[in-house]
Design a protein around this motif. Structure first.
Motif, PDB file in Angstrom:
ATOM      1  N   SER A  74      -8.242   5.450  -2.720  1.00 15.88           N
ATOM      2  CA  SER A  74      -7.184   6.385  -2.328  1.00 15.88           C
ATOM      3  C   SER A  74      -6.646   7.154  -3.525  1.00 15.88           C
ATOM      4  CB  SER A  74      -6.019   5.641  -1.680  1.00 15.88           C
ATOM      5  OG  SER A  74      -6.459   4.892  -0.603  1.00 15.88           O
ATOM      6  N   ILE A 108      -0.347   7.665  -6.774  1.00 18.47           N
ATOM      7  CA  ILE A 108      -0.851   7.544  -8.145  1.00 18.47           C
ATOM      8  C   ILE A 108       0.286   7.513  -9.159  1.00 18.47           C
ATOM      9  CG2 ILE A 108      -3.151   8.516  -7.744  1.00 18.47           C
ATOM     10  CD1 ILE A 108      -1.964  11.194  -8.807  1.00 18.47           C
ATOM     11  N   PHE A 154       0.833  -1.210   0.000  1.00 20.49           N
ATOM     12  CA  PHE A 154       0.000   0.000   0.000  1.00 20.49           C
ATOM     13  C   PHE A 154       0.869   1.262   0.000  1.00 20.49           C
ATOM     14  CE2 PHE A 154      -3.968  -2.043   2.131  1.00 20.49           C
ATOM     15  CZ  PHE A 154      -4.423  -2.447   0.893  1.00 20.49           C
ATOM     16  N   ALA A 195       1.099   1.494  -3.612  1.00 19.75           N
ATOM     17  CA  ALA A 195      -0.076   1.405  -4.486  1.00 19.75           C
ATOM     18  C   ALA A 195      -1.101   2.509  -4.258  1.00 19.75           C
ATOM     19  CB  ALA A 195      -0.742   0.040  -4.334  1.00 19.75           C
ATOM     20  N   VAL A 196      -1.203   3.074  -3.066  1.00 21.36           N
ATOM     21  CA  VAL A 196      -2.207   4.119  -2.896  1.00 21.36           C
ATOM     22  C   VAL A 196      -1.762   5.435  -3.509  1.00 21.36           C
ATOM     23  CG1 VAL A 196      -3.152   3.092  -0.796  1.00 21.36           C
ATOM     24  CG2 VAL A 196      -1.500   4.935  -0.630  1.00 21.36           C
ATOM     25  N   ILE A 214      -7.190   0.779  -2.835  1.00 17.31           N
ATOM     26  CA  ILE A 214      -6.203   1.373  -3.744  1.00 17.31           C
ATOM     27  C   ILE A 214      -6.885   2.340  -4.707  1.00 17.31           C
ATOM     28  CG2 ILE A 214      -4.623   0.844  -5.629  1.00 17.31           C
ATOM     29  CD1 ILE A 214      -3.882  -1.691  -4.046  1.00 17.31           C
ATOM     30  N   HIS A 252       0.835   2.393  -8.738  1.00 15.95           N
ATOM     31  CA  HIS A 252      -0.606   2.371  -8.501  1.00 15.95           C
ATOM     32  C   HIS A 252      -1.234   1.216  -9.281  1.00 15.95           C
ATOM     33  CE1 HIS A 252      -4.456   4.011  -7.388  1.00 15.95           C
ATOM     34  NE2 HIS A 252      -4.842   3.985  -8.647  1.00 15.95           N
TER      35      HIS A 252
END
Lengths: 458, 395
Positions: free
Chosen positions: B270, A247, A241, A244-245, B267, A252
């Motif tokens: 966010s 952008i 995460f 991946a969170v 994901i 991502h």
């Protein structure tokens, strides 16, 4: 569980509880062999590099590393993810395989758990020291009620990481120590030197081996196994995460959580193999860590390696399928950009090499497995480099593109953590039993700890 | 075969099959009327029904391959159910045929006018076009069938005469089979479901569908096991410890599915990127949000809580309730994946959404009951069977 006749046994025939105890405790109680001094000296020397680097880092801060905008995360984070991933095999072996009643785990779980602890210790150096002003890190990592009313960002996985990793370290340490108690008592009873008697005696916490002690022991280890099981998944999920969170193309991707967890187990088993093969040789423990163990680990490596390959494939496909310019450029840059050779090397190490494990002949070759495990360790390091550096160095605005080259202080920090890890490993194999004595005794008498373990769980 | 203690209850299976056939055929006739009245809606409902039945058969195949890899008593006692279920794949392939006539009702990429006006669809056209789609679907169904038949044939061979090495040959089929299965499910789920949305993409989608199929396969197997126990077949075979392991696997699959679902949501939520967030925007507003909450509660939270209980997992009668709920929720999940693409902003359940799955599942169940009746309910010559059936004192 399977009556497959052509499989090697989990323990060579002819052992009794007494001979098992003699053989494993002898490793600790005999005179220190010369190779141990050499190995420990080299590792300890390398560990000094870590302390020197940290000293310099505290004075000059992270500017001594090669990181700069746009690549603000360099091999410090590569190394963090690499080390924390390695730890996962230990937890998988000690917790999940215990719950799944896999008897073969018995002889490798002890040092795999130790490996977990030391790998987490090495990983912690990077997250702690990459914050720059470490003395301030406390208040931007931990949510303590301060008078300034400043709180960390609870929606950030970087914040969750602090909790995930510290929980992981705590549970792993407890699990490992609880598992050691009966064996520490064995060492206490067998020590001839007063110092050993007192030290092991204190660590054994008054263990007498009564039925009540065993009952409490088994309840505690099952509870800890239950607590540790979600950690195998949660820690590396939170690590994924972290990327991946955001952008950034290349970070991502929704496949990241399962793909990171599989990669962690993959690299962890590779490291267990890298350590187990020399260990069984020098201590003559081939009867306990048999070909069966190596074959099973090879199969797990093959399976997780295929999941990792699936992850690479789906990233390529989705970048094309999305029709998104930035996603497509990210893949183009990853393959044909300035770091393209690393990507190619990564495919050779992580996708091509494990395919040899389909062959029974390779799974039966100790030397072959040793080489493959080292190549996979390197491959998993390269994977994190590709993900972190090549995604960052060319993102949306071509005007802010840049290159990243690690400095010698980047490398000295990494080599230093290798030194720390191996120093701790050498101390462990010298002063504590590398294989769980009482669980191996259980195998020789047919009293199968796991069988019972399976029955007690909720 | 008739003297075998593990002979299938042929009379009971015939009744089950006949019921499936009658109900399926009736629902089929009603659905066919829907095809005339509202062809677009028919294909939309039919797609979900098809993917649901496909998931049960493929989930069974995947679990049987997993069992060949891992071993264990839990797999031996349900192997014949899994095999019978995966032998129905040729029928499932037949079910796919009507879809091919409705592509333009379903997929934006199958509509030449839309493709011409959309840059991303033009970019994908080399891959996402009706011809290549049909070829891919055919290849997927063919390969799944080949692996299912190969395993089933080896299993039959084992029944005819015990031969050493058969077990190993099954492993040699199952290992690559599992890898090929996952890859093909990914391809098929992108084709069948993800491409309903013209632009949206998510890399975890294939894995999410694989996790769902494992639940479908295990839930269906548990329901069949309860049926067999009730009918007195496999008497004394299915012990609480086996049921316990199956319950644990169902729990594990449910947790995996939830893990994939949460990862995907977190994901994308966010990141909040315009090309991605639309998927959840469609599914959280306009009545679909209620269905999303329903999914989170009954596809995960409620079964999860019950499946934590040891007593619940050791009793097939109780466990079958969770299995029944989860099998129903599998259909809800697939409906949730597909339908908002057709009715964004407004929750819509058509009567065809209910009749098509009943039709396909009923007909499929008839085929399954017939297949289950053709073999002994346990692989009698498997070298591990004796150990698997041992009665433990604390069993």
């Amino acid at each position: 569980m399977s009556a497959n006749a052509d499989r090697p046994p989990v323990i060579a025939p002819g052992y009794t509880p007494a001979t098992v105890t003699d053989k494993i405790s002898a490793v600790v109680l005999n005179k220190t062999p010369r190779w141990w001094y050499v190995g420990f000296a080299i590792s300890f020397l390398a560990a000094q590099l870590l302390f020197i680097t940290i000293a310099k880092l505290l004075v000059l801060t992270v500017g001594i590393w090669g990181i700069n905008i746009p690549v603000a995360w360099g091999i410090d984070i590569v190394n963090f993810v690499w080390w924390i991933g390695i730890g996962h095999a230990g937890t998988l072996i000690s917790a999940i395989l215990l719950l799944l009643r896999q008897t073969w785990r018995t002889s490798i779980n002890r040092f795999a758990e130790a490996m977990t602890l030391f790998a987490v210790a090495a990983a912690a150096q990077f997250v702690l020291f990459h914050t720059g002003r470490q003395w301030l890190a406390v208040y931007w990592l931990f949510p303590y009620p301060n008078t300034m009313g400043v709180w960390p960002q609870f929606r950030s996985p970087l914040m969750w990481d602090v909790f995930a990793v510290s929980t992981y370290a705590t549970i792993s340490a407890l699990f490992w120590f609880v598992g050691l108690i009966p064996d520490l008592a064995t060492l206490r009873d067998r020590s001839k030197h007063w110092f050993g008697k007192i030290t092991y005696g204190m660590l054994a916490m008054g263990w007498r081996g009564s039925a009540r002690h065993w009952h409490n022991y088994e309840t505690a280890s099952l509870l800890l196994a239950g607590l540790a099981t979600p950690l195998v998944v949660s820690v590396h999920t939170v690590v994924s995460f972290d990327f991946a969170v955001g952008i950034i193309p290349g970070w991502h991707a929704t496949i990241f959580p399962p793909y990171f967890v599989a990669g962690a187990i993959y690299s962890g088993f590779a490291m267990v193999m890298t350590l187990a093969i020399p260990l069984r040789k020098v201590f003559g423990l081939e009867d306990f860590i048999t070909m069966r163990h190596l074959q099973n680990m090879a199969k797990i490596m093959l399976a997780t390696g295929l999941i990792v390959a699936y992850g690479y494939g789906i990233e390529l496909f989705m970048a094309w399928y999305s029709g998104n310019t930035f996603e497509q450029y990210m893949i183009h840059n990853r393959i044909l950009g300035p770091y393209g050779w690393i990507w190619l090397l990564l495919l050779l190490c992580n996708v091509l090499t494990p395919q040899f494990l389909w062959l029974k002949k390779v799974r039966n070759s100790v030397l072959g497995l040793f080489f493959i495990s080292i190549i996979v360790n390197i491959g998993m390091w390269l994977e994190r480099f590709v993900i972190i550096v090549t995604s960052l160095h060319r993102d949306f605005l071509p005007s802010s593109w840049g290159m990243y080259t690690p400095t010698r202080w980047d490398w000295s920090f990494f080599v230093g953590t290798l030194g720390l890890f191996f120093s701790l490993m050498f101390l462990f194999i010298r002063f504590l039993p590398v294989i769980s004595i009482f669980e191996m005794r259980g195998i020789t008498t047919g009293h199968d700890f796991e069988e019972q373990a399976g029955e007690v769980k909720p | 075969m008739t003297e075998s203690p593990w002979a299938p209850p042929l009379a009971d299976l015939a009744v089950l099959g006949r019921r499936g056939l009658v109900v399926g055929a009736l629902a089929g006739v009603v659905s066919a009327a829907g095809l005339v009245l509202n062809p677009a809606q028919f294909y939309r409902s039919y797609l979900v029904a098809f993917v649901f039945v496909l998931g049960v058969a493929l989930g069974s195949l995947a679990i049987s391959m997993l069992h060949h890899m891992s071993g264990g008593a839990w797999g031996l006692v349900i192997r014949r159910i899994l095999e019978a279920s995966s032998r129905t794949l040729p029928l499932v392939a037949l079910f796919a045929v009507p879809l091919l006539f409705g592509l333009r009702h379903l997929y934006p990429w199958a509509d030449p006018a839309r493709v011409a006006g959309d840059e991303i669809l033009r970019h994908r056209a080399i891959y996402m076009n009706p011809t290549f789609f049909t070829v891919r679907l055919a290849v997927c169904l063919l390969l799944w069938t080949v692996f299912a038949q190969a395993l089933s044939r080896l299993s039959k061979k084992q029944d005819d005469a015990p031969a050493p090495g058969l077990e190993r040959r099954m492993q040699l089929v199952a290992a690559p089979g599992l890898a090929v299965y996952c890859l093909l499910v990914t391809i098929a789920s992108v084709d069948l479901l993800m491409s309903l949305d013209p632009h949206w993409y998510s890399a975890i989608y294939g894995v999410y569908v694989v996790g769902g199929q494992a639940i479908s396969g295990m839930a269906f197997t548990l329901l069949v096991s309860l049926f067999l126990v009730r009918k007195g077949a496999m008497r004394g075979v299915l012990q609480p410890r086996h049921v316990h392991d199956l319950g644990n696997l169902l729990l594990a699959f449910t947790m995996l599915w939830a893990y994939f679902a949460l990862s995907q949501f977190l994901i994308i939520w966010s990141g909040n990127l315009p090309e991605e967030i639309g998927f959840f925007h469609d599914r959280l507003g306009g009545g679909w949000g209620v269905l999303s909450v329903f999914l989170a509660l009954f596809h995960f939270a409620v079964p999860f809580v019950f499946l934590l209980s040891r007593d619940f997992k050791r009793d097939i009668g109780k466990l079958a309730w969770a299995a029944g709920l989860l099998l129903f929720m599998r259909w809800v999940d697939l409906f949730w994946l597909a339908s908002p693409a057709f009715h964004p902003g407004r929750l819509s359940v058509h009567w065809l959404d209910l009749t098509t799955p009943v039709a396909l599942f009923g007909l499929w169940l008839a085929a399954f009951a017939r297949e289950l009746g053709t073999r002994s309910l346990l692989p009698a010559n498997d070298p591990n069977l004796a150990v698997a059936l041992e009665v433990h004192a604390h069993g």
